[in-house]
Design a protein around this motif. Sequence first.
Motif, mmCIF file in Angstrom:
data_model
loop_
_atom_site.group_PDB
_atom_site.id
_atom_site.type_symbol
_atom_site.label_atom_id
_atom_site.label_comp_id
_atom_site.label_asym_id
_atom_site.label_seq_id
_atom_site.Cartn_x
_atom_site.Cartn_y
_atom_site.Cartn_z
ATOM 1 N N GLN A 1 0.838 -1.465 -0.018
ATOM 2 C CA GLN A 1 -0.235 -0.073 0.279
ATOM 3 C C GLN A 1 0.743 1.217 0.219
ATOM 4 N N MET A 2 2.283 1.182 0.936
ATOM 5 C CA MET A 2 2.782 2.563 0.854
ATOM 6 C C MET A 2 3.409 2.931 -0.850
ATOM 7 N N LYS A 3 3.889 1.867 -0.840
ATOM 8 C CA LYS A 3 4.243 1.566 -2.220
ATOM 9 C C LYS A 3 3.710 2.104 -3.388
ATOM 10 N N ASN A 4 1.947 1.411 -3.729
ATOM 11 C CA ASN A 4 0.923 2.223 -4.753
ATOM 12 C C ASN A 4 1.047 3.668 -4.259
ATOM 13 N N THR A 5 0.627 4.518 -3.034
ATOM 14 C CA THR A 5 -0.060 5.521 -3.071
ATOM 15 C C THR A 5 0.791 6.199 -3.208
ATOM 16 N N ARG A 6 1.940 5.543 -2.232
ATOM 17 C CA ARG A 6 3.226 7.135 -2.041
ATOM 18 C C ARG A 6 4.559 7.054 -3.046
ATOM 19 N N ASN B 1 6.798 6.074 -7.526
ATOM 20 C CA ASN B 1 7.976 6.918 -8.402
ATOM 21 C C ASN B 1 8.877 6.254 -7.502
ATOM 22 N N ILE B 2 9.514 5.794 -7.023
ATOM 23 C CA ILE B 2 11.198 5.786 -6.467
ATOM 24 C C ILE B 2 11.888 4.455 -7.208
ATOM 25 N N ILE B 3 10.240 3.862 -7.704
ATOM 26 C CA ILE B 3 11.024 1.761 -8.183
ATOM 27 C C ILE B 3 11.658 1.962 -9.058
ATOM 28 N N PRO B 4 12.384 1.015 -9.379
ATOM 29 C CA PRO B 4 13.047 0.652 -11.008
ATOM 30 C C PRO B 4 12.180 0.125 -11.441
ATOM 31 N N MET B 5 11.988 0.239 -13.152
ATOM 32 C CA MET B 5 11.876 -0.369 -13.590
ATOM 33 C C MET B 5 12.864 -1.910 -14.377
ATOM 34 N N LYS B 6 11.737 -3.177 -14.384
ATOM 35 C CA LYS B 6 12.288 -4.150 -14.534
ATOM 36 C C LYS B 6 13.338 -4.438 -15.642
ATOM 37 N N GLU C 1 17.337 -0.141 -5.393
ATOM 38 C CA GLU C 1 18.377 -0.961 -6.595
ATOM 39 C C GLU C 1 17.635 -1.787 -7.542
ATOM 40 N N VAL C 2 16.614 -3.137 -6.203
ATOM 41 C CA VAL C 2 15.560 -3.570 -6.760
ATOM 42 C C VAL C 2 14.603 -3.104 -5.899
ATOM 43 N N ASN C 3 13.791 -3.814 -6.664
ATOM 44 C CA ASN C 3 12.337 -3.545 -6.534
ATOM 45 C C ASN C 3 11.902 -4.886 -5.429
ATOM 46 N N THR C 4 12.556 -4.313 -4.011
ATOM 47 C CA THR C 4 12.071 -5.929 -2.743
ATOM 48 C C THR C 4 11.748 -4.488 -1.682
ATOM 49 N N ASP C 5 11.157 -5.477 -0.477
ATOM 50 C CA ASP C 5 10.666 -4.244 0.473
ATOM 51 C C ASP C 5 11.518 -4.289 1.503
ATOM 52 N N PHE D 1 13.431 -1.413 -0.309
ATOM 53 C CA PHE D 1 12.225 0.337 -0.770
ATOM 54 C C PHE D 1 12.625 0.039 1.135
ATOM 55 N N THR D 2 12.365 -0.014 2.154
ATOM 56 C CA THR D 2 12.751 -0.007 3.590
ATOM 57 C C THR D 2 14.133 0.340 3.823
ATOM 58 N N SER D 3 15.382 -0.175 2.938
ATOM 59 C CA SER D 3 16.725 0.990 3.720
ATOM 60 C C SER D 3 16.668 2.097 3.116
ATOM 61 N N VAL D 4 15.837 2.806 1.968
ATOM 62 C CA VAL D 4 16.231 3.399 0.863
ATOM 63 C C VAL D 4 15.503 4.675 1.623
ATOM 64 N N MET D 5 14.386 4.524 1.935
ATOM 65 C CA MET D 5 12.961 5.036 2.742
ATOM 66 C C MET D 5 13.395 5.676 4.457
#
Length: 403
Positions: free
Chosen positions: A6-11, A14-19, A172-176, A179-183
């Motif tokens: 939900q956090m990824k989808n709503t907020r 736009n910071i997650i890289p394309m596969k 760097e990659v699309n994993t939880d 994502f959590t580390s970057v945020m």
Amino acid sequence: MNSMDQMKNTRYANIIPMKELDTKEKRLYPFPIYDKLREETPVRYDKERACWDIFRYDDVHLVLKNPKLFSSRRSQGEKRESLLIMDPPKHTQMRNLVNKAFTPKVIQELEPRIAEITNGLLDEVIPNTRMDMVYDVAGPLPVIMIAELLGVPARDRQLFKAWSDVLVKGPEVNTDEAFTSVMAEKRQASDELSDYFKDILVQRRRKRENDLISLLLDAEIDGEKLSEEELLGFCILLLVAGNETTTNLIVNAIRYMTEDVPLQAHLRAHPELLPHAIEETLRFYPPIQAIGRIATRDVEIGGQKVEAGSQVISWVAAANRDGWKFAEAARFVPTRKPNPHLGFGFGIHFCLGAPLARLEARIVLGILLHRCIDIEREEGALLHPIQSPFVFGVTHFPVRFRT
């Protein structure tokens, strides 16, 4: 759907890289991938990132010019608003405040100072006949300039640069976990930067100076002063936007000139073409690759139904090479005119600092070409892309040259 999704989808989708950009090499030169996606899936939904990607010029242009249909408010839960995620009328009022400090006259008066800083930075490296374009020139210059405009010590520029780099960073990659580390890094950088500016605000409340922070403290919207959160949002935006884009514009221009060596001699012989070459760099190697929006209602783009509330990512880097809009789109044309690229965005969110970025780039590149001959990338130097899916640039760019 779990809370992280939900956090990824709503907020933060736009910071997650394309596969498709799954290797360092592809991120260093993503344009063949953008060309392929623009031709084969000009409007497509990415389930992994929970967003729509659009690649054609006309579709990107449509999104960027329609703020009522495509909102910049990517989050309703942020404690600190920024112009980047603000819609009219508040956006218009806030932007008008800063426009007072970025008039053409004010920007032009900065030219001697920009040249002075550039020559000073080059004086340190010219005797070595080598330098790192990011670390030695293109990084420090815009940070020094925006620090002086804001009224904060330029001696802290390495701190500013470090904070700015984190705030534009993506996983760097699309994993939880990634994502959590970057945020967490982003939150820490934002908090540290806020604390830094809070101290400056305390100083300016005691004693005004001739700087942007003092101007913002005295500004009013509908008879009311800006809140502390609004002031902090302005300061952080101006610092980050004031150096990241300009640094990457300058480095991307030099990067291309090392790939097209005859262009250096051509521009050295015809300095009047430099402004056009800068515009072509913004089209061909744009510092900002993509811009995020939210659909405010159901809308059709390129024959696809995009539902209200959906994330829409406009791939400027793909639109800028759309052959339906640009003749010889795959070729760098330093004399291209007109050049309706979207490198600085479009519409009400057109880059506020574009005039300053263009001026800094023109002065820096002009001085570089005058003082450095045959600029070439250091043999064997490995390039590393900036860790952000929306930014096109490199972390270091070592070069050699003659004088």
